[in-house]
Design a protein around this motif. Sequence first.
Motif, PDB file in Angstrom:
ATOM      1  N   LYS A   1       0.868  -1.291  -0.067  1.00 48.93           N
ATOM      2  CA  LYS A   1       0.042  -0.103   0.124  1.00 48.93           C
ATOM      3  C   LYS A   1       0.873   1.250  -0.103  1.00 48.93           C
ATOM      4  CE  LYS A   1      -4.251  -2.018   1.906  1.00 48.93           C
ATOM      5  NZ  LYS A   1      -5.357  -1.617   3.008  1.00 48.93           N
ATOM      6  N   THR A   2       2.214   1.112   0.281  1.00 49.28           N
ATOM      7  CA  THR A   2       2.995   2.330   0.175  1.00 49.28           C
ATOM      8  C   THR A   2       4.059   1.815  -0.931  1.00 49.28           C
ATOM      9  OG1 THR A   2       4.414   1.729   2.258  1.00 49.28           O
ATOM     10  CG2 THR A   2       2.548   3.178   2.443  1.00 49.28           C
ATOM     11  N   GLN A   3       4.661   2.981  -1.229  1.00 44.13           N
ATOM     12  CA  GLN A   3       5.861   2.679  -2.190  1.00 44.13           C
ATOM     13  C   GLN A   3       7.061   2.031  -1.420  1.00 44.13           C
ATOM     14  OE1 GLN A   3       6.828   5.023  -5.419  1.00 44.13           O
ATOM     15  NE2 GLN A   3       4.966   6.148  -5.459  1.00 44.13           N
ATOM     16  N   VAL A   4       7.705   0.915  -1.914  1.00 42.66           N
ATOM     17  CA  VAL A   4       8.570   0.267  -1.247  1.00 42.66           C
ATOM     18  C   VAL A   4       9.853  -0.424  -2.341  1.00 42.66           C
ATOM     19  CG1 VAL A   4       7.503  -0.447   0.875  1.00 42.66           C
ATOM     20  CG2 VAL A   4       7.198  -1.770  -1.003  1.00 42.66           C
ATOM     21  N   VAL A   5      10.717  -1.071  -1.695  1.00 40.20           N
ATOM     22  CA  VAL A   5      11.866  -1.762  -2.526  1.00 40.20           C
ATOM     23  C   VAL A   5      11.918  -3.022  -1.875  1.00 40.20           C
ATOM     24  CG1 VAL A   5      14.273  -2.031  -3.052  1.00 40.20           C
ATOM     25  CG2 VAL A   5      13.288   0.290  -3.054  1.00 40.20           C
ATOM     26  N   SER A   6      11.575  -4.050  -2.548  1.00 39.12           N
ATOM     27  CA  SER A   6      11.872  -5.435  -2.115  1.00 39.12           C
ATOM     28  C   SER A   6      13.220  -6.048  -2.377  1.00 39.12           C
ATOM     29  CB  SER A   6      10.611  -6.293  -3.045  1.00 39.12           C
ATOM     30  OG  SER A   6      10.833  -6.151  -4.389  1.00 39.12           O
TER      31      SER A   6
END
Length: 251
Positions: free
Chosen positions: A134-139
């Motif tokens: 739901k939020t912008q992330v890096v995986s």
Amino acid sequence: MRIDSIYRYPVKGLTPENLATAQLRPGRAIEWDRAFALAQGDCGFDESAAAWRSKTEFLCLARNPDAALLASRFDETAHLLTLTAPDGATIDASPFEPEGRTALAAFIATALPRAMRGTPRFVYAENHSFCDNKTQVVSLIGLPSLRALEEAAGAPRQPLRFRASLYLAGLDPWEEFTWLNRTIAIGGTKLRATARIARCAATCVNPETRRRDANPVKELMTNFGHVDCGIYATVIEGGPIAPGDAVRLLS
């Protein structure tokens, strides 16, 4: 520890691009990662007020494994997206122009008619990412964790099944799970590890053959008692990163 490889997925559900370098920005995903998507006819996404919507409202591998049959490439300098269908048909169009988005939607609908619900729209909203979180992330995923899964499954499990941003080398299997709520430094950048990634049916699709041929979710649960692989991290200090960069945990 170091970065082994970096990927972005310009179009949600379609093929990745291997990056020689990437720019991280605070609170954002990797630039142009999941920047575009095909909204199904029943999708409520509003480009003028972009907000997170469930992946099931878009073309996605979990529900539409045929999406893996479409190859994609994004030229950020020319602002052109290239899609290639299984029969070799190709389109070059701008995903930033209404005419280009209309053409891209029609191309995908023609190539993957079984995956369509209603009349689809090819969508883009500035600074928005169509990621599952739901939020912008890096995986991030440690490659030793994937090797542990391969050993347990008794068969190769290509890393790209898990569609991560960063694949890491030089750590212990599942070590990344211990990083939650800690700060990760890569070069001059800093990220905060926020959550383990629960996996879904998208991992069943082999990125090489583009067919469903395994069930990593079941394999994870059977052998390790969970369905998690990799972690999400939020960028708190941005900058450039590249394969080979050292990865450090800050105390």
